[in-house]
Scaffold this active site. Sequence first.
Site, PDB file in Angstrom:
ATOM      1  N   ARG A 220       0.813  -1.228   0.000  1.00  0.00           N
ATOM      2  CA  ARG A 220       0.000   0.000   0.000  1.00  0.00           C
ATOM      3  C   ARG A 220       0.843   1.274   0.000  1.00  0.00           C
ATOM      4  NH1 ARG A 220      -2.386  -3.491   3.529  1.00  0.00           N
ATOM      5  NH2 ARG A 220      -4.583  -3.971   3.217  1.00  0.00           N
ATOM      6  N   ILE A 221       1.845   1.321   0.898  1.00  0.00           N
ATOM      7  CA  ILE A 221       2.610   2.569   1.065  1.00  0.00           C
ATOM      8  C   ILE A 221       3.454   2.879  -0.182  1.00  0.00           C
ATOM      9  CG2 ILE A 221       4.461   3.674   2.411  1.00  0.00           C
ATOM     10  CD1 ILE A 221       3.165   2.234   4.910  1.00  0.00           C
TER      11      ILE A 221
ATOM     12  N   ASP B 299       9.096  -6.921  -5.473  1.00  0.00           N
ATOM     13  CA  ASP B 299       8.139  -7.537  -4.552  1.00  0.00           C
ATOM     14  C   ASP B 299       7.744  -8.875  -5.165  1.00  0.00           C
ATOM     15  OD1 ASP B 299       5.855  -8.380  -3.089  1.00  0.00           O
ATOM     16  OD2 ASP B 299       5.396  -6.302  -2.538  1.00  0.00           O
TER      17      ASP B 299
ATOM     18  N   ALA C 158      10.253   1.379   7.103  1.00  0.00           N
ATOM     19  CA  ALA C 158       9.505   0.135   7.369  1.00  0.00           C
ATOM     20  C   ALA C 158       9.770  -0.348   8.803  1.00  0.00           C
ATOM     21  CB  ALA C 158       9.867  -0.923   6.338  1.00  0.00           C
ATOM     22  N   ARG C 159      10.795  -1.122   9.008  1.00  0.00           N
ATOM     23  CA  ARG C 159      11.139  -1.595  10.348  1.00  0.00           C
ATOM     24  C   ARG C 159      12.659  -1.633  10.483  1.00  0.00           C
ATOM     25  NH1 ARG C 159       6.860  -0.348  11.683  1.00  0.00           N
ATOM     26  NH2 ARG C 159       5.160  -1.566  12.573  1.00  0.00           N
TER      27      ARG C 159
ATOM     28  N   ASP D 276      13.591   6.208   9.579  1.00  0.00           N
ATOM     29  CA  ASP D 276      12.548   6.560  10.553  1.00  0.00           C
ATOM     30  C   ASP D 276      12.431   5.471  11.616  1.00  0.00           C
ATOM     31  OD1 ASP D 276      10.342   8.180  11.545  1.00  0.00           O
ATOM     32  OD2 ASP D 276       9.046   6.551  10.862  1.00  0.00           O
TER      33      ASP D 276
ATOM     34  N   GLU E 186      14.374   0.668  19.577  1.00  0.00           N
ATOM     35  CA  GLU E 186      13.700   1.963  19.737  1.00  0.00           C
ATOM     36  C   GLU E 186      13.192   2.126  21.165  1.00  0.00           C
ATOM     37  OE1 GLU E 186      10.679   2.273  16.717  1.00  0.00           O
ATOM     38  OE2 GLU E 186      12.134   2.054  15.102  1.00  0.00           O
TER      39      GLU E 186
ATOM     40  N   HIS F  48      10.593   7.435  14.525  1.00  0.00           N
ATOM     41  CA  HIS F  48       9.431   6.614  14.188  1.00  0.00           C
ATOM     42  C   HIS F  48       8.147   7.464  14.161  1.00  0.00           C
ATOM     43  CE1 HIS F  48       7.951   2.202  14.190  1.00  0.00           C
ATOM     44  NE2 HIS F  48       7.114   2.963  13.519  1.00  0.00           N
TER      45      HIS F  48
HETATM   46  N1  LIG Z   1       7.436   4.014  10.171  1.00  0.00           N
HETATM   47  C1  LIG Z   1       6.133   3.939  10.389  1.00  0.00           C
HETATM   48  O1  LIG Z   1       5.553   4.737  11.124  1.00  0.00           O
HETATM   49  C2  LIG Z   1       5.333   2.869   9.697  1.00  0.00           C
HETATM   50  C3  LIG Z   1       3.943   3.016   9.591  1.00  0.00           C
HETATM   51  C4  LIG Z   1       3.215   2.050   8.892  1.00  0.00           C
HETATM   52  C5  LIG Z   1       3.852   0.963   8.341  1.00  0.00           C
HETATM   53  N2  LIG Z   1       5.209   0.830   8.489  1.00  0.00           N
HETATM   54  C6  LIG Z   1       5.911  -0.316   7.893  1.00  0.00           C
HETATM   55  O2  LIG Z   1       5.832  -0.215   6.479  1.00  0.00           O
HETATM   56  C7  LIG Z   1       5.713  -1.519   5.938  1.00  0.00           C
HETATM   57  C8  LIG Z   1       5.013  -1.445   4.586  1.00  0.00           C
HETATM   58  O3  LIG Z   1       3.685  -1.008   4.779  1.00  0.00           O
HETATM   59  P1  LIG Z   1       2.562  -1.301   3.667  1.00  0.00           P
HETATM   60  O4  LIG Z   1       1.297  -0.694   4.204  1.00  0.00           O
HETATM   61  O5  LIG Z   1       3.053  -0.894   2.320  1.00  0.00           O
HETATM   62  O6  LIG Z   1       2.490  -2.890   3.764  1.00  0.00           O
HETATM   63  P2  LIG Z   1       1.632  -3.932   2.908  1.00  0.00           P
HETATM   64  O7  LIG Z   1       1.250  -5.008   3.839  1.00  0.00           O
HETATM   65  O8  LIG Z   1       0.582  -3.223   2.115  1.00  0.00           O
HETATM   66  O9  LIG Z   1       2.722  -4.486   1.860  1.00  0.00           O
HETATM   67  C9  LIG Z   1       3.855  -5.215   2.222  1.00  0.00           C
HETATM   68  C10 LIG Z   1       4.456  -5.736   0.910  1.00  0.00           C
HETATM   69  O10 LIG Z   1       5.733  -6.296   1.184  1.00  0.00           O
HETATM   70  C11 LIG Z   1       5.876  -7.398   0.300  1.00  0.00           C
HETATM   71  N3  LIG Z   1       6.944  -8.284   0.770  1.00  0.00           N
HETATM   72  C12 LIG Z   1       6.888  -9.276   1.681  1.00  0.00           C
HETATM   73  N4  LIG Z   1       8.096  -9.856   1.791  1.00  0.00           N
HETATM   74  C13 LIG Z   1       8.929  -9.228   0.939  1.00  0.00           C
HETATM   75  C14 LIG Z   1      10.299  -9.384   0.606  1.00  0.00           C
HETATM   76  N5  LIG Z   1      11.055 -10.310   1.181  1.00  0.00           N
HETATM   77  N6  LIG Z   1      10.817  -8.557  -0.307  1.00  0.00           N
HETATM   78  C15 LIG Z   1      10.074  -7.615  -0.914  1.00  0.00           C
HETATM   79  N7  LIG Z   1       8.761  -7.416  -0.638  1.00  0.00           N
HETATM   80  C16 LIG Z   1       8.201  -8.218   0.277  1.00  0.00           C
HETATM   81  C17 LIG Z   1       4.503  -8.056   0.286  1.00  0.00           C
HETATM   82  O11 LIG Z   1       4.350  -8.868  -0.858  1.00  0.00           O
HETATM   83  C18 LIG Z   1       3.588  -6.842   0.279  1.00  0.00           C
HETATM   84  O12 LIG Z   1       3.235  -6.474  -1.047  1.00  0.00           O
HETATM   85  C19 LIG Z   1       4.920  -2.297   7.007  1.00  0.00           C
HETATM   86  O13 LIG Z   1       5.245  -3.667   6.980  1.00  0.00           O
HETATM   87  C20 LIG Z   1       5.300  -1.649   8.311  1.00  0.00           C
HETATM   88  O14 LIG Z   1       6.288  -2.415   8.966  1.00  0.00           O
HETATM   89  C21 LIG Z   1       5.945   1.760   9.148  1.00  0.00           C
END
Ligand SMILES: NC(=O)c1ccc[n+]([C@@H]2O[C@H](COP(=O)([O-])OP(=O)(O)OC[C@H]3O[C@@H](n4cnc5c(N)ncnc54)[C@H](O)[C@@H]3O)[C@@H](O)[C@H]2O)c1
Length: 325
Positions: free
Chosen positions: A155-156, A175, A235-236, A260, A265, A283
């Site tokens: 999504r992001i 992906d 991400a993480r 971020d 943390e 974060h």
């Molecule tokens: N910093 C923040 O405040 C914050 C806030 C929200 C989310 N996040 C992080 O951002 C990440 C992404 O969010 P999103 O909403 O886009 O997630 P999402 O669940 O919509 O998408 C995750 C994508 O990662 C792909 N994926 C899984 N394993 C993979 C790999 N080994 N290599 C490449 N791609 C792979 C999946 O196929 C999926 O399309 C989340 O997992 C979360 O940890 C951080």
Amino acid sequence: MAQLLVAVSDSVFPNLDQARAVLSKVGAEVRLAADAKPETILGVARDADALLTTYAKITGDMIRQMKRCRIISRFGIGVDNVDIGAATERGIVVTRVPDYCIDEVSDHAMALLLALVRKIPFANSMVHAGRWEMPAVVPIHRLRGSVLGLVGFGRIPQLVAPKAKSFGIRVVAYDPYIPKEIFARAGVESVEFAELLKISDYVSIHSPLMAETQSMFNAEVFREMKPTAYLINTARGPIVDEKALADALDAKQIAGAALDVMPQEPPSGSPLFGRPNVIITPHTSFYSEESLVDLQTKAAEEVVRVIDGRMPRNPVNPEVLQRTA
Ligand SMILES: NC(=O)c1ccc[n+]([C@@H]2O[C@H](COP(=O)([O-])OP(=O)(O)OC[C@H]3O[C@@H](n4cnc5c(N)ncnc54)[C@H](O)[C@@H]3O)[C@@H](O)[C@H]2O)c1
């Protein structure tokens, strides 16, 4: 009928007004635990019909003592603080809110990219220290025509892509789990990880933290990146090996990083601190006043759906609902 009770284990919100407004539609009383100790949470959750939770650990032991609970709704995206297995065993559905902050995180990733490339924090600190000079920021390269590699295309990053493209950046993504049509529809090239590392001027991480992505960015990976490349991680933290990143920056294997999220943390010291080519935010990608309203409302709406006997939007253990349907 007994008054419906919704317990809240812990909260980061200034108040729970939005959740209360949503839950008042089913006449539910909301009770917030005074602290996040298991016994205090159980004090409000033991007889509750639902539990809203943020970071507090909701263990199997606690779940087994919650006699009336039908739903544990997380104020957030990840549900790693909840013992899902125990909830499933007790027929309790666990829900999350996967879409409350996708505008914010995608904006933050772009803000970090722009700040890195244009060297804004470095230039700003230089001017405040009395230096007004261009040579100190040399070199800066043009964004138009550069390549952004997105790791993960959920999504992001699907929102990052059009924002980056509006700057004239070519966007590629790795992906392995999503259909090729999604890349095609977004006008983003699907590439292998090795290719992404080779061609990207900026690499932005958006994959979830799992066993396979833990330390995905390690010494070997940094050696494959362009020496002029920038790394962005919203991400993480544990997806990036912090020591390997510091070594790669020392060895000029990559040009800089913006993070971020950190492996620990809050961080207690880091080999990345104090570097002019590293930007770190605490974060805060997910945060805006509006995203918090969305989060509180959407998590409470899941509770209302389940209490009303409807399907929640984002269950993580939907098998529980099939069993009771
Ligand atoms: N910093 C923040 O405040 C914050 C806030 C929200 C989310 N996040 C992080 O951002 C990440 C992404 O969010 P999103 O909403 O886009 O997630 P999402 O669940 O919509 O998408 C995750 C994508 O990662 C792909 N994926 C899984 N394993 C993979 C790999 N080994 N290599 C490449 N791609 C792979 C999946 O196929 C999926 O399309 C989340 O997992 C979360 O940890 C951080």
